[in-house]
Design a protein around this motif. Structure first.
Motif, mmCIF file in Angstrom:
data_model
loop_
_atom_site.group_PDB
_atom_site.id
_atom_site.type_symbol
_atom_site.label_atom_id
_atom_site.label_comp_id
_atom_site.label_asym_id
_atom_site.label_seq_id
_atom_site.Cartn_x
_atom_site.Cartn_y
_atom_site.Cartn_z
ATOM 1 N N ASP A 98 119.256 15.284 -17.046
ATOM 2 C CA ASP A 98 119.139 16.832 -17.569
ATOM 3 C C ASP A 98 119.355 17.777 -16.728
ATOM 4 O O ASP A 98 119.991 18.997 -17.039
ATOM 5 N N GLY A 99 119.068 17.465 -15.293
ATOM 6 C CA GLY A 99 119.268 18.600 -14.427
ATOM 7 C C GLY A 99 118.639 18.206 -13.003
ATOM 8 O O GLY A 99 118.030 17.179 -12.985
ATOM 9 N N VAL A 100 118.809 18.995 -12.255
ATOM 10 C CA VAL A 100 118.395 18.952 -10.756
ATOM 11 C C VAL A 100 117.482 20.310 -10.584
ATOM 12 O O VAL A 100 117.894 21.293 -10.630
ATOM 13 N N THR A 101 116.065 20.051 -10.005
ATOM 14 C CA THR A 101 115.223 20.817 -9.888
ATOM 15 C C THR A 101 114.898 21.000 -8.417
ATOM 16 O O THR A 101 114.605 20.046 -7.824
ATOM 17 N N LEU A 102 114.638 22.349 -8.043
ATOM 18 C CA LEU A 102 114.277 22.890 -6.819
ATOM 19 C C LEU A 102 112.808 22.909 -6.824
ATOM 20 O O LEU A 102 112.090 23.671 -7.421
ATOM 21 N N VAL A 103 112.112 21.728 -6.032
ATOM 22 C CA VAL A 103 110.701 21.799 -6.099
ATOM 23 C C VAL A 103 110.191 22.873 -5.281
ATOM 24 O O VAL A 103 109.287 23.621 -5.748
ATOM 25 N N ASP A 104 110.434 23.073 -4.075
ATOM 26 C CA ASP A 104 109.987 24.104 -2.986
ATOM 27 C C ASP A 104 110.786 24.275 -1.936
ATOM 28 O O ASP A 104 111.804 23.343 -1.505
ATOM 29 N N SER A 105 110.633 25.413 -1.227
ATOM 30 C CA SER A 105 111.276 25.593 0.019
ATOM 31 C C SER A 105 110.502 25.999 1.183
ATOM 32 O O SER A 105 109.618 26.928 0.865
ATOM 33 N N ARG A 106 110.306 25.378 2.247
ATOM 34 C CA ARG A 106 109.185 25.500 3.209
ATOM 35 C C ARG A 106 109.837 25.400 4.655
ATOM 36 O O ARG A 106 110.669 24.989 4.992
ATOM 37 N N PRO A 107 109.544 26.486 5.574
ATOM 38 C CA PRO A 107 109.844 26.632 7.028
ATOM 39 C C PRO A 107 109.197 25.711 7.666
ATOM 40 O O PRO A 107 107.868 25.315 7.355
ATOM 41 N N GLY A 108 109.800 25.383 8.624
ATOM 42 C CA GLY A 108 109.081 24.320 9.569
ATOM 43 C C GLY A 108 109.141 24.724 11.044
ATOM 44 O O GLY A 108 110.049 24.734 11.815
ATOM 45 N N ALA A 109 108.117 25.371 11.603
ATOM 46 C CA ALA A 109 107.671 25.824 12.863
ATOM 47 C C ALA A 109 109.000 26.601 13.348
ATOM 48 O O ALA A 109 109.220 26.589 14.494
ATOM 49 N N TYR A 112 113.581 25.201 11.443
ATOM 50 C CA TYR A 112 114.272 24.846 10.073
ATOM 51 C C TYR A 112 113.509 25.078 8.569
ATOM 52 O O TYR A 112 112.334 25.660 9.058
ATOM 53 N N THR A 113 114.294 25.187 7.766
ATOM 54 C CA THR A 113 113.757 25.178 6.502
ATOM 55 C C THR A 113 113.935 24.042 5.552
ATOM 56 O O THR A 113 115.065 23.442 5.500
ATOM 57 N N SER A 114 113.052 23.364 4.898
ATOM 58 C CA SER A 114 113.112 22.235 4.451
ATOM 59 C C SER A 114 113.148 22.655 2.662
ATOM 60 O O SER A 114 112.330 23.203 2.140
ATOM 61 N N LEU A 115 114.045 21.956 2.017
ATOM 62 C CA LEU A 115 114.456 22.079 0.589
ATOM 63 C C LEU A 115 114.095 20.825 -0.171
ATOM 64 O O LEU A 115 114.687 19.859 0.533
ATOM 65 N N ARG A 116 113.268 20.901 -1.121
ATOM 66 C CA ARG A 116 112.842 19.793 -1.731
ATOM 67 C C ARG A 116 113.408 19.785 -3.427
ATOM 68 O O ARG A 116 113.236 20.641 -3.958
ATOM 69 N N TYR A 117 114.071 18.658 -3.630
ATOM 70 C CA TYR A 117 114.772 18.512 -5.026
ATOM 71 C C TYR A 117 114.200 17.559 -5.908
ATOM 72 O O TYR A 117 113.769 16.442 -5.083
ATOM 73 N N SER A 118 114.002 17.423 -7.188
ATOM 74 C CA SER A 118 113.864 16.228 -7.795
ATOM 75 C C SER A 118 114.828 16.213 -9.294
ATOM 76 O O SER A 118 115.349 17.152 -9.650
ATOM 77 N N ALA A 119 114.890 14.816 -9.753
ATOM 78 C CA ALA A 119 115.785 14.829 -10.764
ATOM 79 C C ALA A 119 115.351 13.417 -11.561
ATOM 80 O O ALA A 119 114.774 12.580 -11.210
ATOM 81 N N GLU A 120 115.514 13.633 -12.841
ATOM 82 C CA GLU A 120 115.037 12.218 -13.496
ATOM 83 C C GLU A 120 116.468 12.052 -14.409
ATOM 84 O O GLU A 120 117.162 12.907 -14.882
ATOM 85 N N ALA A 121 116.795 10.575 -14.135
ATOM 86 C CA ALA A 121 118.223 10.199 -14.867
ATOM 87 C C ALA A 121 118.102 8.808 -15.392
ATOM 88 O O ALA A 121 117.116 8.184 -15.287
ATOM 89 N N ALA A 122 119.105 8.296 -15.826
ATOM 90 C CA ALA A 122 119.074 6.840 -16.384
ATOM 91 C C ALA A 122 120.672 6.444 -16.497
ATOM 92 O O ALA A 122 121.514 7.218 -16.343
ATOM 93 N N GLY A 123 120.493 5.048 -16.339
ATOM 94 C CA GLY A 123 121.986 4.404 -15.960
ATOM 95 C C GLY A 123 121.534 2.992 -15.511
ATOM 96 O O GLY A 123 120.469 2.646 -15.165
ATOM 97 N N ASP A 124 122.736 2.177 -15.263
ATOM 98 C CA ASP A 124 122.699 1.019 -14.989
ATOM 99 C C ASP A 124 122.398 0.934 -13.320
ATOM 100 O O ASP A 124 122.621 1.908 -12.797
ATOM 101 N N LEU A 125 122.278 -0.422 -12.750
ATOM 102 C CA LEU A 125 122.094 -0.603 -11.626
ATOM 103 C C LEU A 125 123.595 -0.005 -10.613
ATOM 104 O O LEU A 125 123.351 0.166 -9.477
ATOM 105 N N ALA A 126 124.760 -0.449 -11.244
ATOM 106 C CA ALA A 126 125.776 -0.088 -10.563
ATOM 107 C C ALA A 126 126.039 1.522 -10.441
ATOM 108 O O ALA A 126 126.395 1.936 -9.388
#
Length: 335
Positions: A98-109, A112-126
């Motif tokens: 359905d889509g790709v979601t940006l979970v959060d954006s956090r600075p690291g010391a 750098y800045t850390s970006l986290r994404y999540s997604a739910e998908a369906a398909g075969d092993l290939a």
């Protein structure tokens, strides 16, 4: 004053002179020992400072490589472009989502800045295999933090995916993503991984094959030769290159032979004899020692033993070419 009194007075004076001389000698010995200790401490501190300088230079080189692989410094552009990249890789692999979601954006010391994404998908092993191949071939500073595969009907899988990617401070890229091949996958392409993984039923419990029913043939009696003699102990396996220091206008290598509890200090051109290793020091640079034996030329980096050296080929240009390569490889240290 009688002769006896004169002799007694002379003996007292002699004793006082001897006592004073012995006291002066003890003070001199103590001062020399303290000076030697101070000199050794100063040499150790100098070596530690030079080693810290080399480590800092290596860290700076790594940071520069990370900046080349970083997301853009514009976080809005970085979020948008990496989300689109994930979207394209999932679609190209053949996964339904359905889509790709940006979970959060956090600075690291502040580095750098850390970006986290999540997604739910369906398909075969290939399809999952093709997506993973494309993900790990990309040169970006990203990793998969969550990958949950749940079997569904008709050999399809439900995929829960979590990804983390970094934008490093100081990167020169304002927009766009790093391009090229990371070189991480061992096989040449995704088709090779599909052919290797898909035929396996990874969700079925492994059942080992039954043991053979027939008795194995009798084992023949083999006459064994006596074991070979044990190899001689070689101290060069425990001789570590612990430091390279400036001595005058030359570099000097310090080799600590742990089994003997001694440290060898050698320059280019010195003979090198440690255990079974016999040869000549060919050159000393800021990061390694090059020596020659009957078996060829070898280079030992800092922190390694003489036997953990890399074998080098012969240099067509002779001594002048060797000096040029060593000066290019080394780091100029202050006197």
């Amino acid at each position: 004053m009688t002769d006896r009194e004169k002799k007694l007075a002379a003996a007292v004076v002699l004793i006082l002179l001897l006592w004073g001389g012995w006291s002066a000698w003890q003070r001199y010995r103590g001062a020399m020992a303290a000076r030697k200790t101070d000199l050794q401490n100063a040499e150790s501190e100098l070596q530690a400072a030079r080693f810290a300088k080399l480590r800092a230079m290596d860290a700076a080189e790594r940071l520069e490589r990370y900046r080349e692989r970083s997301l853009p410094t514009d976080l809005q552009a970085a979020q948008r472009e990496y989300r689109a990249w994930l979207f394209d890789r999932l679609e190209e692999a053949g996964l339904e989502f359905d889509g790709v979601t940006l979970v959060d954006s956090r600075p690291g010391a502040g580095a750098y800045t850390s970006l986290r994404y999540s997604a739910e998908a369906a398909g075969d092993l290939a399809a999952v295999t093709r997506f993973l191949d494309a993900f790990y071939r990309a040169p970006m500073l990203h990793k998969i933090t969550t990958l949950k595969l749940t079997p569904r009907e008709r050999s399809t899988l439900k995929v829960n995916l979590g990804v983390r990617v970094l934008a490093v401070a100081g990167a020169t890229r304002k927009a766009g993503l790093p391009e090229g091949d990371s070189g991480r996958p061992a096989l040449p392409d995704a088709d090779a991984y599909v052919a290797s993984i898909v035929p396996r039923d990874i969700f079925r419990e492994y059942t080992p094959p039954p043991p053979p029913r027939r008795d194995p043939p009798p084992r023949p009696v083999v006459k064994r030769d006596p074991p070979p003699p044990r190899p001689r102990f070689d101290e060069s396996n425990h001789a570590y290159l612990t430091g390279i220091v400036q001595s005058g206008d030359r570099l000097q290598a310090w080799i600590n032979v742990r089994t003997a509890g001694e440290t060898l200090r050698v320059f280019a051109g010195d003979e090198l004899a440690v255990g079974l290793l016999k040869g000549t020091v060919e050159s000393v640079s800021a990061r390694r020692l090059v020596y020659r034996t009957d078996a060829g030329r070898f280079a030992t980096p800092l922190g390694k033993t003489l036997r953990q050296a890399d074998e080098l080929g012969e240099i067509p240009g002779g001594d002048a070419e060797v000096e040029a390569l060593e000066s290019a490889d080394g780091v100029e240290l202050p006197l």
